[in-house]
Design an enzyme around this catalytic site. Structure first.
Site, PDB file in Angstrom:
ATOM      1  N   LYS A  42     -33.873 -14.493  31.099  1.00 56.52           N
ATOM      2  CA  LYS A  42     -33.291 -15.235  30.007  1.00 56.52           C
ATOM      3  C   LYS A  42     -31.958 -14.657  29.589  1.00 56.52           C
ATOM      4  O   LYS A  42     -31.148 -15.283  28.933  1.00 56.52           O
ATOM      5  CB  LYS A  42     -34.235 -15.172  28.788  1.00 56.52           C
ATOM      6  CG  LYS A  42     -35.633 -15.632  29.041  1.00 56.52           C
ATOM      7  CD  LYS A  42     -36.489 -15.317  27.776  1.00 56.52           C
ATOM      8  CE  LYS A  42     -37.929 -15.330  28.108  1.00 56.52           C
ATOM      9  NZ  LYS A  42     -38.755 -14.816  27.005  1.00 56.52           N
ATOM     10  N   ASP A 101     -27.288  -3.588  36.759  1.00 58.03           N
ATOM     11  CA  ASP A 101     -27.688  -2.213  36.447  1.00 58.03           C
ATOM     12  C   ASP A 101     -28.100  -1.523  37.746  1.00 58.03           C
ATOM     13  O   ASP A 101     -27.242  -1.069  38.507  1.00 58.03           O
ATOM     14  CB  ASP A 101     -28.819  -2.275  35.412  1.00 58.03           C
ATOM     15  CG  ASP A 101     -29.254  -0.923  34.897  1.00 58.03           C
ATOM     16  OD1 ASP A 101     -28.485   0.036  35.011  1.00 58.03           O
ATOM     17  OD2 ASP A 101     -30.383  -0.821  34.370  1.00 58.03           O
ATOM     18  N   ASP A 157     -31.808  -8.157  25.678  1.00 53.38           N
ATOM     19  CA  ASP A 157     -32.901  -7.848  24.742  1.00 53.38           C
ATOM     20  C   ASP A 157     -33.464  -6.450  24.914  1.00 53.38           C
ATOM     21  O   ASP A 157     -33.248  -5.777  25.925  1.00 53.38           O
ATOM     22  CB  ASP A 157     -34.055  -8.825  24.993  1.00 53.38           C
ATOM     23  CG  ASP A 157     -34.787  -8.527  26.305  1.00 53.38           C
ATOM     24  OD1 ASP A 157     -34.106  -8.414  27.347  1.00 53.38           O
ATOM     25  OD2 ASP A 157     -36.012  -8.360  26.284  1.00 53.38           O
TER      26      ASP A 157
HETATM   27  P1  IMP Z   1     -31.198  -4.456  37.568  1.00 48.41           P
HETATM   28  O1  IMP Z   1     -32.148  -5.140  38.500  1.00 48.41           O
HETATM   29  O2  IMP Z   1     -31.595  -3.033  37.301  1.00 48.41           O
HETATM   30  O3  IMP Z   1     -29.748  -4.568  37.982  1.00 48.41           O
HETATM   31  O4  IMP Z   1     -31.353  -5.090  36.138  1.00 48.41           O
HETATM   32  C1  IMP Z   1     -31.259  -6.401  35.939  1.00 48.41           C
HETATM   33  C2  IMP Z   1     -31.789  -6.842  34.599  1.00 48.41           C
HETATM   34  O5  IMP Z   1     -32.286  -5.779  33.785  1.00 48.41           O
HETATM   35  C3  IMP Z   1     -30.659  -7.407  33.802  1.00 48.41           C
HETATM   36  O6  IMP Z   1     -30.421  -8.738  34.155  1.00 48.41           O
HETATM   37  C4  IMP Z   1     -31.162  -7.248  32.400  1.00 48.41           C
HETATM   38  O7  IMP Z   1     -31.976  -8.338  32.048  1.00 48.41           O
HETATM   39  C5  IMP Z   1     -31.966  -5.973  32.440  1.00 48.41           C
HETATM   40  N1  IMP Z   1     -31.165  -4.828  31.931  1.00 48.41           N
HETATM   41  C6  IMP Z   1     -30.534  -3.864  32.625  1.00 48.41           C
HETATM   42  N2  IMP Z   1     -29.876  -2.998  31.812  1.00 48.41           N
HETATM   43  C7  IMP Z   1     -30.097  -3.466  30.558  1.00 48.41           C
HETATM   44  C8  IMP Z   1     -29.662  -3.024  29.245  1.00 48.41           C
HETATM   45  O8  IMP Z   1     -28.912  -2.051  29.042  1.00 48.41           O
HETATM   46  N3  IMP Z   1     -30.114  -3.775  28.201  1.00 48.41           N
HETATM   47  C9  IMP Z   1     -30.911  -4.880  28.332  1.00 48.41           C
HETATM   48  N4  IMP Z   1     -31.321  -5.328  29.528  1.00 48.41           N
HETATM   49  C10 IMP Z   1     -30.925  -4.620  30.623  1.00 48.41           C
END
Ligand code: IMP
Ligand code: MG
Length: 179
Positions: A42, A101, A157
């Site tokens: 979302k 991230d 969030d």
């Molecule tokens: P990844 O797969 O680790 O790149 O993370 C992807 C998802 O994790 C993002 O689309 C966010 O929904 C969530 N996310 C990563 N870092 C944060 C943060 O600092 N705050 C909130 N949500 C995060």
């Protein structure tokens, strides 16, 4: 709600500038093509809504839902919760994300779309947190590079809270310290 924010990282004014800059760039790059903006639910909905209104070439939108997070930690496993309505075969797809991230989510989604024969797949992320990258992936369009801190607001969030803040802020660690 704002008392849980220790620092504002991206102000409302800067958000407007970022969306305008990215919208212009994307509109030039996709001129004459049929662009499909695919947003990841979302967290990315707020950015998607602003970005699409800054895009001047023809485009369609669609949504996918996945989850990989529990609290402030990624579980490393991506769960598919909602698939696309469109068939991405032959489409120029731009994945629109709130934050890149670890990169696990986007690299998983990119692989899924490659497997379905999209014509091209690029990534537009509002925020980029490169310090925590685990997957070999980078975005083609980046709003802002941020340090390795847990941020909320503008769609992002913490346990489904703070998405409605109109700016991006660092969540005070006292909020999740005792969880
Ligand atoms: P990844 O797969 O680790 O790149 O993370 C992807 C998802 O994790 C993002 O689309 C966010 O929904 C969530 N996310 C990563 N870092 C944060 C943060 O600092 N705050 C909130 N949500 C995060
Ligand atoms: Mg997300």
């Amino acid at each position: 709600m704002t008392e849980d924010i220790s620092k504002i990282l991206v102000s409302e004014e800067e958000i407007k500038e970022i969306c305008s800059r990215l919208g212009k760039q994307i509109s030039e790059d996709y001129k004459g093509k049929k662009l499909f903006l695919v947003s990841v639910l979302k967290g990315a909905v707020v950015f998607m809504a602003d970005l699409m209104r800054n895009i001047t070439c023809d485009c369609e939108i669609d949504f996918m839902a996945v989850s990989s997070y529990s609290g402030t930690k990624t579980t490393g496993v991506v769960k598919f919760k909602k698939d696309l309505d469109i068939n991405p075969e032959g489409c120029d797809i731009l994945l629109v994300e709130d934050i890149l991230d670890s990169g696990v989510t986007l690299s998983y989604l990119k692989d899924v779309l490659i497997g379905r024969n999209a014509a091209s797949i690029k990534i537009c992320t509002f925020l980029d947190k490169p310090a925590n990258r685990q997957a070999d992936i980078s975005a083609d369009y980046v709003g802002k590079i941020i340090p390795d801190e847990f941020v909320v607001g503008y769609g992002l969030d913490y346990d489904e809270k703070y998405r409605n803040l109109p700016f991006v802020g660092v969540l005070s660690s006292k909020v999740y310290a005792d969880k």
